[in-house]
Scaffold this motif. Structure first.
Motif, PDB file in Angstrom:
ATOM      1  N   VAL A 148     -18.705  -6.988  57.936  1.00 53.40           N
ATOM      2  CA  VAL A 148     -18.649  -8.449  57.743  1.00 53.40           C
ATOM      3  C   VAL A 148     -19.851  -9.180  58.370  1.00 53.40           C
ATOM      4  CG1 VAL A 148     -16.121  -8.439  57.623  1.00 53.40           C
ATOM      5  CG2 VAL A 148     -17.239  -8.872  59.813  1.00 53.40           C
ATOM      6  N   TRP A 150     -21.626 -13.012  60.038  1.00 58.52           N
ATOM      7  CA  TRP A 150     -21.370 -13.804  61.241  1.00 58.52           C
ATOM      8  C   TRP A 150     -20.857 -15.205  60.978  1.00 58.52           C
ATOM      9  CZ3 TRP A 150     -24.386 -17.751  59.936  1.00 58.52           C
ATOM     10  CH2 TRP A 150     -25.579 -17.487  59.275  1.00 58.52           C
ATOM     11  N   LYS A 174     -16.793  -3.040  61.170  1.00 62.69           N
ATOM     12  CA  LYS A 174     -18.022  -3.415  61.876  1.00 62.69           C
ATOM     13  C   LYS A 174     -18.222  -4.930  61.807  1.00 62.69           C
ATOM     14  CE  LYS A 174     -22.920  -3.618  61.598  1.00 62.69           C
ATOM     15  NZ  LYS A 174     -22.738  -4.904  62.230  1.00 62.69           N
ATOM     16  N   GLU A 177     -23.562  -8.093  64.273  1.00 56.06           N
ATOM     17  CA  GLU A 177     -24.042  -7.784  65.625  1.00 56.06           C
ATOM     18  C   GLU A 177     -23.940  -8.975  66.574  1.00 56.06           C
ATOM     19  OE1 GLU A 177     -25.357  -7.324  62.697  1.00 56.06           O
ATOM     20  OE2 GLU A 177     -27.140  -6.076  62.782  1.00 56.06           O
ATOM     21  N   GLN A 212     -24.908   1.334  57.924  1.00 60.01           N
ATOM     22  CA  GLN A 212     -25.470   2.353  57.037  1.00 60.01           C
ATOM     23  C   GLN A 212     -24.645   3.648  57.110  1.00 60.01           C
ATOM     24  OE1 GLN A 212     -28.198   1.546  55.161  1.00 60.01           O
ATOM     25  NE2 GLN A 212     -28.393   3.547  54.168  1.00 60.01           N
ATOM     26  N   SER A 228     -25.326 -10.509  52.789  1.00 65.35           N
ATOM     27  CA  SER A 228     -26.378 -10.972  51.877  1.00 65.35           C
ATOM     28  C   SER A 228     -26.510 -10.041  50.669  1.00 65.35           C
ATOM     29  CB  SER A 228     -27.702 -11.007  52.636  1.00 65.35           C
ATOM     30  OG  SER A 228     -28.025  -9.701  53.076  1.00 65.35           O
ATOM     31  N   LEU A 250     -21.215 -11.412  48.181  1.00 65.79           N
ATOM     32  CA  LEU A 250     -22.609 -11.642  48.580  1.00 65.79           C
ATOM     33  C   LEU A 250     -22.983 -13.124  48.591  1.00 65.79           C
ATOM     34  CD1 LEU A 250     -23.995  -8.604  46.563  1.00 65.79           C
ATOM     35  CD2 LEU A 250     -23.120  -8.644  48.898  1.00 65.79           C
ATOM     36  N   GLU A 384     -31.223 -18.474  48.592  1.00 63.29           N
ATOM     37  CA  GLU A 384     -30.176 -18.916  49.512  1.00 63.29           C
ATOM     38  C   GLU A 384     -30.801 -19.203  50.881  1.00 63.29           C
ATOM     39  OE1 GLU A 384     -27.321 -16.002  51.026  1.00 63.29           O
ATOM     40  OE2 GLU A 384     -25.710 -17.401  50.544  1.00 63.29           O
ATOM     41  N   TRP A 450     -11.286 -14.390  45.296  1.00 64.09           N
ATOM     42  CA  TRP A 450     -12.532 -14.942  45.828  1.00 64.09           C
ATOM     43  C   TRP A 450     -13.662 -13.953  45.584  1.00 64.09           C
ATOM     44  CZ3 TRP A 450     -13.899 -19.435  48.395  1.00 64.09           C
ATOM     45  CH2 TRP A 450     -15.151 -19.410  49.043  1.00 64.09           C
TER      46      TRP A 450
HETATM   47  P1  NAD Z   1     -26.297  -9.590  56.304  1.00 61.94           P
HETATM   48  O1  NAD Z   1     -26.289  -9.039  54.926  1.00 61.94           O
HETATM   49  O2  NAD Z   1     -27.583  -9.617  57.041  1.00 61.94           O
HETATM   50  O3  NAD Z   1     -25.279  -8.774  57.230  1.00 61.94           O
HETATM   51  C1  NAD Z   1     -23.935  -8.602  56.884  1.00 61.94           C
HETATM   52  C2  NAD Z   1     -23.392  -7.377  57.618  1.00 61.94           C
HETATM   53  O4  NAD Z   1     -24.053  -6.221  57.114  1.00 61.94           O
HETATM   54  C3  NAD Z   1     -23.639  -7.390  59.119  1.00 61.94           C
HETATM   55  O5  NAD Z   1     -22.514  -6.862  59.775  1.00 61.94           O
HETATM   56  C4  NAD Z   1     -24.834  -6.459  59.256  1.00 61.94           C
HETATM   57  O6  NAD Z   1     -24.910  -5.837  60.503  1.00 61.94           O
HETATM   58  C5  NAD Z   1     -24.534  -5.433  58.190  1.00 61.94           C
HETATM   59  N1  NAD Z   1     -25.694  -4.639  57.732  1.00 61.94           N
HETATM   60  C6  NAD Z   1     -27.009  -4.908  57.901  1.00 61.94           C
HETATM   61  N2  NAD Z   1     -27.756  -3.899  57.383  1.00 61.94           N
HETATM   62  C7  NAD Z   1     -26.891  -3.008  56.856  1.00 61.94           C
HETATM   63  C8  NAD Z   1     -27.046  -1.783  56.160  1.00 61.94           C
HETATM   64  N3  NAD Z   1     -28.237  -1.265  55.905  1.00 61.94           N
HETATM   65  N4  NAD Z   1     -25.931  -1.132  55.745  1.00 61.94           N
HETATM   66  C9  NAD Z   1     -24.713  -1.655  55.959  1.00 61.94           C
HETATM   67  N5  NAD Z   1     -24.492  -2.801  56.637  1.00 61.94           N
HETATM   68  C10 NAD Z   1     -25.575  -3.478  57.071  1.00 61.94           C
HETATM   69  O7  NAD Z   1     -25.655 -11.037  56.193  1.00 61.94           O
HETATM   70  P2  NAD Z   1     -25.492 -12.116  57.329  1.00 61.94           P
HETATM   71  O8  NAD Z   1     -26.817 -12.727  57.604  1.00 61.94           O
HETATM   72  O9  NAD Z   1     -24.704 -11.562  58.452  1.00 61.94           O
HETATM   73  O10 NAD Z   1     -24.549 -13.185  56.583  1.00 61.94           O
HETATM   74  C11 NAD Z   1     -24.999 -14.133  55.706  1.00 61.94           C
HETATM   75  C12 NAD Z   1     -24.834 -13.674  54.270  1.00 61.94           C
HETATM   76  O11 NAD Z   1     -23.464 -13.372  53.997  1.00 61.94           O
HETATM   77  C13 NAD Z   1     -25.204 -14.763  53.289  1.00 61.94           C
HETATM   78  O12 NAD Z   1     -25.977 -14.209  52.256  1.00 61.94           O
HETATM   79  C14 NAD Z   1     -23.854 -15.224  52.745  1.00 61.94           C
HETATM   80  O13 NAD Z   1     -23.908 -15.811  51.476  1.00 61.94           O
HETATM   81  C15 NAD Z   1     -23.075 -13.970  52.769  1.00 61.94           C
HETATM   82  N6  NAD Z   1     -21.622 -14.242  52.755  1.00 61.94           N
HETATM   83  C16 NAD Z   1     -20.931 -14.039  51.587  1.00 61.94           C
HETATM   84  C17 NAD Z   1     -19.574 -14.334  51.531  1.00 61.94           C
HETATM   85  C18 NAD Z   1     -18.776 -14.144  50.253  1.00 61.94           C
HETATM   86  O14 NAD Z   1     -17.559 -14.203  50.323  1.00 61.94           O
HETATM   87  N7  NAD Z   1     -19.413 -13.947  49.110  1.00 61.94           N
HETATM   88  C19 NAD Z   1     -18.925 -14.804  52.673  1.00 61.94           C
HETATM   89  C20 NAD Z   1     -19.651 -14.993  53.840  1.00 61.94           C
HETATM   90  C21 NAD Z   1     -21.014 -14.700  53.870  1.00 61.94           C
END
Ligand code: NAD
Length: 490
Positions: A148, A150, A174, A177, A212, A228, A250, A384, A450
């Motif tokens: 998830v 933050w 997870k 961070e 990962q 993301s 995403l 975004e 959703w």
């Molecule tokens: P992020 O993609 O950077 O990180 C999300 C999670 O993925 C974190 O826990 C991170 O540690 C983990 N992560 C990072 N690298 C990874 C890898 N290689 N393999 C697996 N996991 C990995 O996103 P963020 O900056 O924490 O959050 C913001 C993003 O989340 C925005 O793009 C937002 O639109 C999206 N978001 C989407 C929804 C939805 O319901 N569609 C809801 C909330 C947030």
């Protein structure tokens, strides 16, 4: 200061490398906790524990009614600890008390929703040719890897944990961070509620290590990721190894279409709420307001006037309406996009700066920011930003509004404001997005699915759809006339 721990196989412990990261209050830059930096080995141990717990049947073997009892208990404990959890969420994420309070309430509702749902009828029978009776049953997938972001640390966790557990899976979770605090409290609550050892496991740490490893593991059967689009793509690739089920929630760049026959003040109010709620760090934020020509100037003028008055500040202060940006990294990303917008030639109608006065000198705060005179090819219109920054586009006719609305790679959410019901429905049906609204913005319910179209994701959270992400579907065909088939004659 809190000293957080990993939770693996029913034990709280440090990471194997003994390293930890500082968790910062974004409103003050104070260190509020130390969080372990989980390693690949820690993650593999958590996956092993979840696999053994799944195979032992200690959870999947319980009846739906029994599992539901645990989920109800967790919901009650979330209610009991409501005030403490709100305080921690504000401290860790920077959001306001009102926003955090909504999240914690909704988290409890989500556990109750899935506790109720799992005991309701499911499965089907089919009228197939004699002498066979066909039925479909649903079973847990196995080990669920849950990752998830933050922006809603508690709520995003619960949207995954509640249905995964209801369906009988075991989990490796997870948190992001930078926001592991309320997730830790949730795991304490699940332990107090008596969830058996190994069923729920949590590993904090870097996405590129812990996330990962979860996504790649051959022992993880389903990965449910919110974050993301860029990282979602990586998760999808990593998941290909063992063809695990995936669900991806995403990013977005969602359109908020305002027709000239909309109730004007309502359209202004939801325009504000759509983008500045959560300081714009909301996946479904209405970050592109698309306004009909006749009312465009009046709309911009009034939105600027209202946005100017939003009270920004530390989320724990009374009267604050928009809190801090979650981290310095995110603050810099938003400021970078504001600079790009100016360079691209857009007009900055409001804001654009970091705020450092009135108790905001130590934290990460940004003014509500509004850009006008934008064109579809600008990066601030396409990408975004994930902050309190909105672009206001202009359209003449219905068809143009739909074209502009759909002109990005995303398809998460969208809204239409009009008092002509037929037109509003006609237009919202053409918006290519999974979460849509008419004459409102943002309300979301545990009952309804959703998720996004296009590059906003795969699958749906919440509702019956959210449960299906964590279920396998099995057909069972029963021969009602037990005799040889006689296909081969000799
Ligand atoms: P992020 O993609 O950077 O990180 C999300 C999670 O993925 C974190 O826990 C991170 O540690 C983990 N992560 C990072 N690298 C990874 C890898 N290689 N393999 C697996 N996991 C990995 O996103 P963020 O900056 O924490 O959050 C913001 C993003 O989340 C925005 O793009 C937002 O639109 C999206 N978001 C989407 C929804 C939805 O319901 N569609 C809801 C909330 C947030």
């Amino acid at each position: 200061m809190m000293d957080l721990k990993l939770y693996i196989n029913g034990e709280w412990r440090s990471s194997r490398n003994k390293e930890s990261a500082d968790i910062i209050n974004p409103a003050t830059q104070e260190i509020v906790a130390k969080s372990p930096r989980g390693t690949k080995e820690d993650t593999e141990e958590a996956i092993k524990a979840a696999k053994e717990a799944f195979e032992s049947g200690v959870w999947s073997g319980k009846t739906a009614q029994e599992r539901a009892k645990y989920l109800f208990k967790i919901a009650d404990k979330l209610d009991e600890k409501h005030n403490e959890l709100v305080k921690l969420e504000v401290m860790d994420n920077g959001k306001t008390k009102a926003e955090a309070s909504f999240d914690i309430n909704d988290a409890a509702t989500c556990f109750r929703y899935y506790a109720g749902l799992i005991t309701k009828p499911d499965g089907e029978t089919y009228d197939v040719p004699e002498p066979v009776q066909a039925m479909v049953v649903r079973e847990p997938v196995g080990v669920a890897g849950l990752i998830v972001p933050w922006n809603f640390p508690m709520l995003m966790s619960v949207w995954k944990i509640a249905p995964a557990l209801a369906a009988g899976n075991t989990i490796v979770f997870k948190p992001a961070e930078i926001t592991p605090v309320t997730a830790t409290k949730l795991f304490e609550i699940m332990e107090e509620a008596g969830i058996p050892k190994g069923v729920v496991n949590m590993v904090m740490g870097e996405g590129s290590v812990v996330g990962q490893t979860i996504s790649e593991s051959n022992d993880v059967d389903v990965v449910s990721f919110t974050g993301s689009t860029e990282i979602g793509r990586r998760v999808m690739r990593a998941a290909a190894g063992n063809m695990k089920k995936i669900s991806l929630e995403l990013g977005g760049k969602s359109p908020n279409i305002i027709f000239d026959d909309a109730d004007f003040e309502t359209a202004i109010d939801y325009g504000l709420f759509g983008i500045f709620f959560g300081a714009g760090q909301v996946c479904s934020a209405g970050s592109r307001i698309i306004v009909q020509e006749d009312i465009y100037d009046k709309y911009v003028e009034r939105l600027v006037e209202r946005a100017k008055n939003i009270k920004v500040g530390p989320g724990n202060q009374e009267g604050v309406e928009m809190g801090a940006i979650v981290s310095e990294k995110q603050l810099n990303r938003i400021l970078k996009y504001i600079k790009i917008g100016k360079q691209e030639g857009a007009t900055l109608a409001l804001g654009g700066n970091r705020l450092t006065k009135n108790g905001m000198d130590k934290g990460y705060f940004i003014e509500p920011t509004i850009f006008t005179n934008v064109t579809s090819d600008m990066r601030i219109v396409q990408e975004e930003i994930f902050g309190p920054v909105v672009v206001i586009q202009k359209f003449k006719e219905e068809e143009e509004a739909i074209k502009l609305a759909n002109d990005t790679d995303f398809g998460l959410a969208g809204a239409v404001f009009s008092q002509d019901g037929a037109k509003a429905l006609r237009v919202i049906k053409k918006v290519r997005a999974g979460i849509t609204w008419v004459n409102t913005y943002h309300p979301t319910f545990n009952e309804a699915p959703w998720g996004g179209y296009k590059q906003s994701g795969i699958g749906r959270s919440l509702g019956t759809y959210g449960l299906e992400d964590f279920q396998e579907v099995k057909q069972i065909n029963i021969n009602l006339a037990v005799e040889p088939v006689g296909w081969f004659k000799n």
